[in-house]
Design an enzyme around this catalytic site. Structure first.
Site, mmCIF file in Angstrom:
data_model
loop_
_atom_site.group_PDB
_atom_site.id
_atom_site.type_symbol
_atom_site.label_atom_id
_atom_site.label_comp_id
_atom_site.label_asym_id
_atom_site.label_seq_id
_atom_site.Cartn_x
_atom_site.Cartn_y
_atom_site.Cartn_z
ATOM 1 N N ASP A 325 0.817 -1.212 0.000
ATOM 2 C CA ASP A 325 0.000 0.000 0.000
ATOM 3 C C ASP A 325 0.852 1.265 0.000
ATOM 4 O OD1 ASP A 325 -2.639 1.383 0.473
ATOM 5 O OD2 ASP A 325 -1.601 1.994 2.297
ATOM 6 N N GLU A 378 1.039 -0.453 -5.147
ATOM 7 C CA GLU A 378 0.072 0.613 -5.379
ATOM 8 C C GLU A 378 0.892 1.904 -5.466
ATOM 9 O OE1 GLU A 378 -3.439 3.331 -3.536
ATOM 10 O OE2 GLU A 378 -1.795 2.544 -2.347
#
Length: 646
Positions: A325, A378
C-alpha cells in the site's frame, strides 16, 4: 534431601531466566545489520520447554528504555513483579522466561522511558491480540496442519506471472454478514472459496487483516504486524480460510501496509520513550494526510521488523503475494507536503533515498526467500522502473497498479456518450505507456467510497444505459493488457457505495440486470484463461491496434495475440447507437465467430448480435481484409477465428 528456601528458589529461577534466550550472536549481528528476516521466531512470545520447565519466553526490542516489565492477567497486571533482563550485547533486547505461562495468556510490556514515564505497550511481534477495543497481546502458538500441498507445489512449478491473474478484492468484515455481525474466518471459508470458483477469479486480495484498533480504518492503520485481527477468529482460523481457498484453486494476496502506522499509545509510536520505529523529524516521521507515524527506513532494526513481517505472512500463512500500500508516499519526501514542510535529500532532490533502498531490499528478500510469490505496488506516479528488477536499477515489484488507466477510464465513462468523442484520447493514450511497467488494472475499494458513488451509479443515462455502460467498462477493461482487479460488489453491480459496517447488498442479485452483470464478469474471467489473453500480457507483441482513431463514432478495436500468432479481437462502441455495416480491417482472411457480446440478452442487453462472419478482401485500416460488423449500443464484441475453442 533438604528443601531449598524460597529465597534460593527465587534466585535459581532468576538465574535460569537470565540464561534462557532464543538469540545467538549471529542473530544479533543480523538484526543490527537490518538483514534478519526471521524475527518472528526470535522476538515476541514463545511457548517452550526450558530445562524441563514449560513456560513462555518473551523478548522485546526497547534499546532506550530504563526498565521493561512484563504485565498481564497472570500477575494481576502488576508492573513490578516480572522485570525483564536486558541483554549484555547492546542490542537493546529485553528477555524473560516465565514458567507456567501458556496459550491464551494476555500480556503487555510496561516500558519506562528515558524520562521515567511508564507506558504499557502491546507486543510488536505478537501473533495474536485481544479483540478490540482491548489492546493486550495474547500468547499463542502458530501450529496448523496445512493440506494445500497440491496448490503450493503447482505454485512452484509454474510462476503466477505466467498465468492469468484476475483478482477479487475483499474486505472480510463486510463481504457478508450474519445477524448484524461479520462472518468469522471459519464461516468465510465455507462460502468465499466456492463463490470465487463460481465467479472464475484466480485470486482473492484481502484488504489488510493485520490487527488494527479502529475498524473504520479498514486495516490500513495497523498495530499488529504479525497478528491477524481477532475480530474474525484466532490465527489458525485465518490459516484455515487460506487453506480452503488454495484447495479450491484460488490464490490469496494480502494488502500489506509498511508505509505508516497509527499513533495509539499502546502501539509502535514512541515505543521505548523515544522515536524508535518512526522518524524523529516530523517532516519524515509523521504523515499529514493520515495523521499517522512513518517508519524510519534508515534504521536497520526497523527494516528487519518490516521485512520479517512480509516473509512471516508469506511463509507462516502461505500467502501467494503482497500488495504493498501507498508506495508513492514512501518514495517522495514532499508527498502531500507544502513547500517548507519537507527537506530535500543529500543531492537536493525530492526522492526518499532511505525508502527507495528499503523497497529494493524488501523485494530482493521476498524474491530470494519466496521466489514463487508476487509483489504488487500501489504506486500512483511515473516513478521509473517500479516493476524492473533491482539489479537493473528498478524497485523490483512484479506488478504495479495502473492508476492512470483507472482515472482516465472512469472520468471518460462518467461523461454522457454525446460528449465522449471529444475525450477519445482518454481511451487510447494509456496504450502508449501500457508496457512501460507490468500493470494491473484496478477498480478497487477506493473508487466506491466517500461520496464517489458505486461503479454502477457513476455511469450516465437511465437505468438501462447505466447497466450497459458498466458492462461496456468491464468488457473494455478485460480486453486491455494487464492483470485485472475488481472490488467486491462491483461484480454484480451493487448500486450503493461500499459501507464497511454493512454487508454487500446481495439481495440486489435477485434483479435480472444485476445477475446479467455477474454472468458477464464470470464469462470475462473465463475469457482471461485463453492464451491470447495472458500469454503476452506484459509484452507489446501481444497487442495490436486495429483502429484507434474513430473519434466521431467513439469506437476502438484491437487484437490480443499469442506468440504463435493466434488472435482474439475486441471492438468497443462507447455510444448508445447501433452501428450496422461497421467495417474493421483484420490481418488474415477466414471465418470468425462472436464469442462474447456484452449486449447479450442474458447479460441484460438488447440482444444485438453478430452471426458467423467472413473476412472479405476489402482493404481497411491498412489491411487487405476486413469484417463487416453490427456494433451493439454501449457494447463490446469479442471475435475469434472459427475453429478456436471457447
Amino acid at each position: 534431601m533438604a528443601k531449598k528456601s524460597s529465597d534460593t528458589e527465587k534466585l535459581d529461577t532468576r538465574e535460569m531466566q537470565q540464561h534462557i534466550t532464543r538469540f545467538s550472536e549471529y542473530d544479533i549481528a543480523l538484526f543490527k545489520a537490518g538483514v534478519h528476516y526471521e524475527l518472528y521466531n526470535k522476538l515476541g512470545a514463545y511457548i517452550m520447554d526450558a530445562n524441563g520447565t514449560t513456560g513462555t519466553y518473551f523478548a522485546v526490542w526497547a534499546p532506550n528504555a530504563k526498565n521493561v516489565s512484563l504485565t498481564g492477567n497472570f500477575n494481576g497486571w502488576n508492573k513490578d513483579s516480572h522485570r525483564m533482563n536486558v541483554r549484555w550485547d547492546s542490542s537493546g533486547i529485553w528477555e524473560l522466561f516465565v514458567p507456567g505461562i501458556g496459550q491464551g495468556e494476555y500480556y503487555k510490556y510496561a516500558i519506562t522511558g528515558p524520562d521515567g514515564r511508564v507506558v504499557e505497550k502491546s507486543d510488536p511481534y505478537a501473533t495474536h491480540c485481544e479483540t478490540s477495543p482491548g489492546t493486550a497481546s495474547v500468547v499463542w502458538d502458530r501450529q496448523y496442519k496445512w493440506t494445500d500441498k497440491k496448490w503450493m507445489n503447482e505454485r512452484q512449478r509454474k510462476p503466477q506471472m505466467q498465468k492469468p491473474v484476475t483478482i477479487y478484492e475483499v474486505h472480510l468484515g463486510s463481504w457478508r454478514r450474519k445477524d448484524g455481525r461479520s462472518l468469522s474466518y471459519r464461516e468465510l471459508s465455507e462460502e468465499l472459496p466456492a463463490y470465487c470458483v463460481y465467479m472464475g477469479f484466480t485470486h482473492v486480495e484481502l484488504m489488510p487483516i493485520m490487527e488494527h484498533p479502529f475498524y473504520g480504518s479498514w486495516g490500513y492503520q495497523a498495530t499488529g504486524y504479525y497478528a491477524p485481527t481477532s475480530r474474525y477468529g484466532v490465527p489458525q482460523d485465518l490459516m484455515h480460510l487460506i487453506n480452503e481457498l488454495h484447495k479450491a484453486g484460488i490464490g490469496v494476496l494480502l494488502d500489506w501496509v509498511p508505509s505508516h502506522f497509527p499513533d495509539d499509545e499502546h502501539g509502535l509510536g514512541n515505543f521505548d520513550g523515544t522515536h524508535l520505529y518512526e522518524h524523529e523529524d516530523p517532516q519524515k516521521g509523521f504523515h499529514p494526510d493520515w495523521h499517522s507515524y512513518i517508519f524510519n527506513m534508515a534504521r536497520n532494526e526497523v527494516r528487519s521488523f518490516l521485512i520479517s513481517s512480509a516473509l512471516y505472512w508469506l511463509r507462516e500463512y502461505h500467502m501467494d503475494g503482497l500488495r504493498v500500500d501507498a508506495v508513492a508516499s514512501m518514495l517522495y519526501l514532499d508527498y502531500s507536503r507544502r513547500p517548507g514542510e519537507w527537506s530535500p535529500n543529500e543531492y537536493g532532490g525530492r526522492e526518499n533515498l532511505e525508502a527507495v533502498a528499503y523497497i529494493k531490499q524488501f523485494n530482493d528478500a521476498v524474491h530470494t526467500h519466496c521466489p514463487d510469490v508476487i509483489t504488487i505496488a500501489e504506486e500512483s506516479t511515473a516513478w521509473p522502473g517500479v516493476t524492473r528488477p533491482t539489479n537493473e536499477g528498478g524497485l523490483g515489484f512484479d506488478m504495479k497498479w495502473m492508476m492512470g488507466w483507472m482515472n482516465d477510464t472512469l472520468t471518460y465513462m462518467q461523461k454522457a456518450p454525446i460528449y465522449r468523442s471529444h475525450h477519445h484520447d482518454a481511451l487510447t493514450f494509456n496504450i502508449y505507456y501500457a508496457y512501460s511497467e507490468k500493470f494491473l488494472l484496478p477498480l478497487s475499494h477506493d473508487e466506491v467510497v466517500h461520496g464517489k458513488y458505486s461503479l454502477l451509479k457513476k455511469m450516465p443515462g437511465d437505468e438501462w444505459q447505466q447497466f450497459a455502460n458498466l458492462r461496456l467498462l468491464y468488457g473494455y477493461m478485460y480486453g486491455h493488457p494487464g492483470s485485472k482487479l475488481i472490488f467486491m460488489g462491483g461484480e454484480f453491480a451493487q448500486a450503493h457505495e461500499w459501507r464497511h459496517d454493512h454487508s454487500l447488498d446481495w439481495h440486489e442479485n435477485e434483479h435480472p440486470m444485476n445477475r446479467g452483470v455477474q454472468a458477464l464478469v464470470r464469462d470475462l474471467n473465463a475469457l482471461c484463461r485463453l492464451p491470447e489473453m495472458y500469454e503476452q500480457n506484459f509484452s507489446p507483441t501481444g497487442y495490436e491496434w486495429l483502429h484507434f482513431d474513430d473519434r466521431e463514432n467513439s469506437v476502438i478495436s484491437w487484437m490480443r495475440k499469442t506468440s504463435n500468432g493466434s488472435i482474439i479481437i475486441f471492438v468497443c462502441n462507447f455510444t448508445p447507437v447501433v452501428r450496422r455495416n461497421y467495417r474493421i480491417g483484420i490481418p488474415m482472411p477466414g471465418h470468425y465467430k462472436e464469442v462474447l457480446n456484452t449486449d447479450d440478452i442474458r447479460y441484460g442487453g438488447s440482444g444485438i448480435r453478430n452471426s458467423d462472419l467472413e473476412a472479405f478482401p476489402i482493404a481497411r485500416h491498412g489491411r487487405t481484409h476486413s469484417l463487416s460488423l453490427v456494433l451493439p449500443p454501449l457494447g463490446v464484441i469479442v471475435l475469434r477465428p472459427t475453429g478456436s475453442n471457447f
